[in-house]
Design an enzyme around this catalytic site. Structure first.
Site, PDB file in Angstrom:
ATOM      1  N   THR A  29       0.795  -1.231   0.000  1.00 47.00           N
ATOM      2  CA  THR A  29       0.000   0.000   0.000  1.00 47.00           C
ATOM      3  C   THR A  29       0.829   1.282   0.000  1.00 47.00           C
ATOM      4  O   THR A  29       0.284   2.386   0.010  1.00 47.00           O
ATOM      5  CB  THR A  29      -0.957   0.018   1.212  1.00 47.00           C
ATOM      6  OG1 THR A  29      -0.216  -0.297   2.397  1.00 47.00           O
ATOM      7  CG2 THR A  29      -2.062  -1.008   1.033  1.00 47.00           C
ATOM      8  N   ILE A  61      12.353  15.569  -2.394  1.00 44.59           N
ATOM      9  CA  ILE A  61      11.038  15.925  -2.939  1.00 44.59           C
ATOM     10  C   ILE A  61      10.867  17.440  -2.943  1.00 44.59           C
ATOM     11  O   ILE A  61      10.450  18.037  -3.937  1.00 44.59           O
ATOM     12  CB  ILE A  61       9.910  15.239  -2.145  1.00 44.59           C
ATOM     13  CG1 ILE A  61       9.978  13.722  -2.321  1.00 44.59           C
ATOM     14  CG2 ILE A  61       8.541  15.759  -2.599  1.00 44.59           C
ATOM     15  CD1 ILE A  61       8.970  12.954  -1.480  1.00 44.59           C
ATOM     16  N   LEU A 108      13.208  19.759  -2.892  1.00 41.91           N
ATOM     17  CA  LEU A 108      14.152  20.424  -3.791  1.00 41.91           C
ATOM     18  C   LEU A 108      13.768  20.226  -5.254  1.00 41.91           C
ATOM     19  O   LEU A 108      13.959  21.131  -6.085  1.00 41.91           O
ATOM     20  CB  LEU A 108      15.571  19.914  -3.541  1.00 41.91           C
ATOM     21  CG  LEU A 108      16.145  20.203  -2.150  1.00 41.91           C
ATOM     22  CD1 LEU A 108      17.583  19.728  -2.062  1.00 41.91           C
ATOM     23  CD2 LEU A 108      16.050  21.681  -1.799  1.00 41.91           C
ATOM     24  N   MET A 123      12.507   4.371   0.597  1.00 42.07           N
ATOM     25  CA  MET A 123      11.182   4.478  -0.021  1.00 42.07           C
ATOM     26  C   MET A 123      11.347   4.916  -1.477  1.00 42.07           C
ATOM     27  O   MET A 123      11.183   6.088  -1.820  1.00 42.07           O
ATOM     28  CB  MET A 123      10.304   5.444   0.764  1.00 42.07           C
ATOM     29  CG  MET A 123       9.874   4.904   2.112  1.00 42.07           C
ATOM     30  SD  MET A 123       8.741   6.031   2.969  1.00 42.07           S
ATOM     31  CE  MET A 123       8.199   4.984   4.334  1.00 42.07           C
ATOM     32  N   HIS A 183      33.761   8.254 -26.808  1.00 39.79           N
ATOM     33  CA  HIS A 183      34.193   9.654 -26.787  1.00 39.79           C
ATOM     34  C   HIS A 183      33.538  10.416 -27.930  1.00 39.79           C
ATOM     35  O   HIS A 183      33.496   9.915 -29.051  1.00 39.79           O
ATOM     36  CB  HIS A 183      35.711   9.730 -26.919  1.00 39.79           C
ATOM     37  CG  HIS A 183      36.219  11.137 -27.037  1.00 39.79           C
ATOM     38  ND1 HIS A 183      36.312  11.984 -25.944  1.00 39.79           N
ATOM     39  CD2 HIS A 183      36.647  11.852 -28.112  1.00 39.79           C
ATOM     40  CE1 HIS A 183      36.785  13.148 -26.345  1.00 39.79           C
ATOM     41  NE2 HIS A 183      36.998  13.099 -27.666  1.00 39.79           N
TER      42      HIS A 183
END
Length: 471
Positions: free
Chosen positions: A147, A188, A190, A323, A449
């Site tokens: 959940t 979150i 920022l 999380m 490169h």
């Protein structure tokens, strides 16, 4: 008579829907219970988290690039205007396309979606309450709790849905806030602060701790702080928020600085972003006898995601660990394969994390602070993006790659990247760590490169050999 399944998953987010799809692929009769009233699968991530925020980050980045960077490339444009309505509609379309994709996959593989709130009953039964209040019961040999989590609400800073909000409401500000106050200096806050700063808002971040991005590598976090200040962010660190007062269309946040003096900051919107907690409301854990930590809300499981109740499992934000959507997804897949008799695993030492500011931050493994705390001898290799041809060609010179390797074995213990497209660059390092590779392994891989990935190779060479080749 109740419908019967091999597996009932409660929660249709990244952990739940991936577990359901994989279980169905492996021949298990599977149902997935989703409580969103609009019947949109995908959980917080697809609906109000990872996906809509990244859509806004990319759109706002394009706006910022047009306003301030195109001219340096010799591209002249006329007047540039923000069409926020179109930007928000695009975000919603991205969300709709992806949640619809999960619905399609359920149909393709035979997962039965059941819409309503799921509650665990004794005897491995799940009671589902539909939006209209109708109840039904599902029987299952196995039940998976997936959940997810919800934003933490501070008791002295209650969400009102308009002026003081969580991350969900902050995805839909319209018009752009004049002054957005963010409580919490985590990823979150920022990221969303970056969106609205680019679109014209003044952004002030109030953080209780002495630094932002508390769980990131300290050197990386300090550099991110400097770059965000350069972009116009204002920070109050070691500052404790004590309350907020709404007056008209303004909100005044009161806080206490590290010197004990009161600070007042007035804006028109406040985003409270101090973390998330497991979502267990109405899940029936107590009634079913499932053990969980009452303080953190985390469900107790063993190494195979089994709770103390036979046949009941839990994954994702409900259980210990970061999380992260991709962590939940991997757990969902491994759970389903284990249930089907396979022997997979999740390597928790090699789960990457990404912060989608600009430049981006991506990490895998241990930080320097963690290595010092553990007493591990290690070597450091660092290489600046400014020393690569591709970064200069892109006009994206900020940031660096840091590789941490065991001093005795050269095994890679951690990689931390601050720079353009760090979110994509980290995958190479995850692969090396998954197979217990060394810094020399990364250094000896041929990096095309000119590419940004050359910075990864050079940082690894620095950790292994002590010297890069291009600096």
């Amino acid at each position: 008579m109740a419908d019967s399944y091999d597996l009932v998953v409660i929660g249709g987010g990244p952990g739940g829907y991936m577990a359901a799809i994989r279980a169905a692929q492996l021949g298990l009769k599977t149902a997935c219970v989703e409580k969103r009233s609009n019947k949109a699968l995908g959980g917080t991530c697809l609906n109000v988290g990872c996906i809509p925020s990244k859509a806004l980050l990319d759109s706002s980045e394009a706006y910022e690039h047009t306003l301030h960077k195109l001219a340096r490339h010799g591209v002249k444009v006329g007047s540039v205007a923000l069409d926020l309505d179109t930007m928000l509609k695009r975000k919603d379309k991205v969300v709709g396309d992806l949640t619809g994709g999960v619905t399609f996959l359920f149909k393709k593989y035979g997962v039965t979606p059941v819409y309503g709130s799921g509650k665990l009953l004794k005897g491995n039964k799940v009671e589902v309450t539909a939006a209209d209040g109708a109840k039904s019961t599902l029987e299952a040999k196995n039940v998976l709790l997936a959940t997810g989590s919800e934003s933490i609400e501070l008791p002295f800073l209650k969400f009102d849905g308009k002026y003081v909000v969580g991350s969900t409401e902050a995805l839909n500000f319209n018009p752009v806030p004049k002054h957005l106050i963010i409580v919490g200096g985590g990823y979150i806050g920022l990221e969303l602060g970056s969106v609205w700063k680019r679109l014209g808002a003044k952004v002030t971040v109030i953080e209780f701790l002495p630094r932002i991005l508390a769980i990131s590598d300290g050197e990386i976090a300090n550099e991110v702080h400097k770059l965000l200040v350069k972009q116009g962010f204002e920070f109050h660190l070691e500052t404790k928020v004590t309350g907020a007062k709404v007056e008209g269309d303004s909100v005044t946040v009161t806080a206490q600085g590290k010197d004990g003096k009161e600070i007042k900051v007035t804006g028109d919107r406040v985003l409270v972003s101090v973390g998330r907690r497991p979502y267990t409301a109405g899940l029936g854990l107590d009634e079913a006898g499932v053990k969980y930590d009452p303080k953190s809300g985390r469900v107790e499981i063993d190494a195979h995601y089994r709770t103390n109740v036979p046949g009941v499992y839990a994954i994702g934000d409900l259980v210990t660990g970061p999380m992260l959507a991709h962590k939940a997804s991997e757990e969902g897949v491994v759970f389903a394969e284990t249930l089907a008799g396979m022997k997979p695993h999740v390597n928790y030492d090699a789960i990457p994390s990404v912060i989608y500011t600009w430049p981006e931050v991506a990490s895998v493994g241990l930080t320097e602070e963690q290595l010092k705390e553990k007493g591990v001898e290690y070597r450091v290799g660092k290489f600046k993006f400014a020393a690569t041809g591709r970064a200069q060609a892109m006009d994206e010179r900020d940031g660096f790659v840091k590789v941490l390797a065991d001093a005795k074995t050269d095994r890679v213990l951690g990689v931390h990247i601050l720079g353009p497209r760090a979110s994509d660059l980290i995958a190479e390092c995850v692969t090396i760590m998954e197979y217990k590779g060394s810094a020399e392994d990364i250094a000896r891989c041929t990096h095309a490169h000119p590419t940004l990935s050359e910075a990864v190779g050079e940082a690894a060479r620095m950790a292994w050999a002590g010297k890069p080749l291009n600096s």
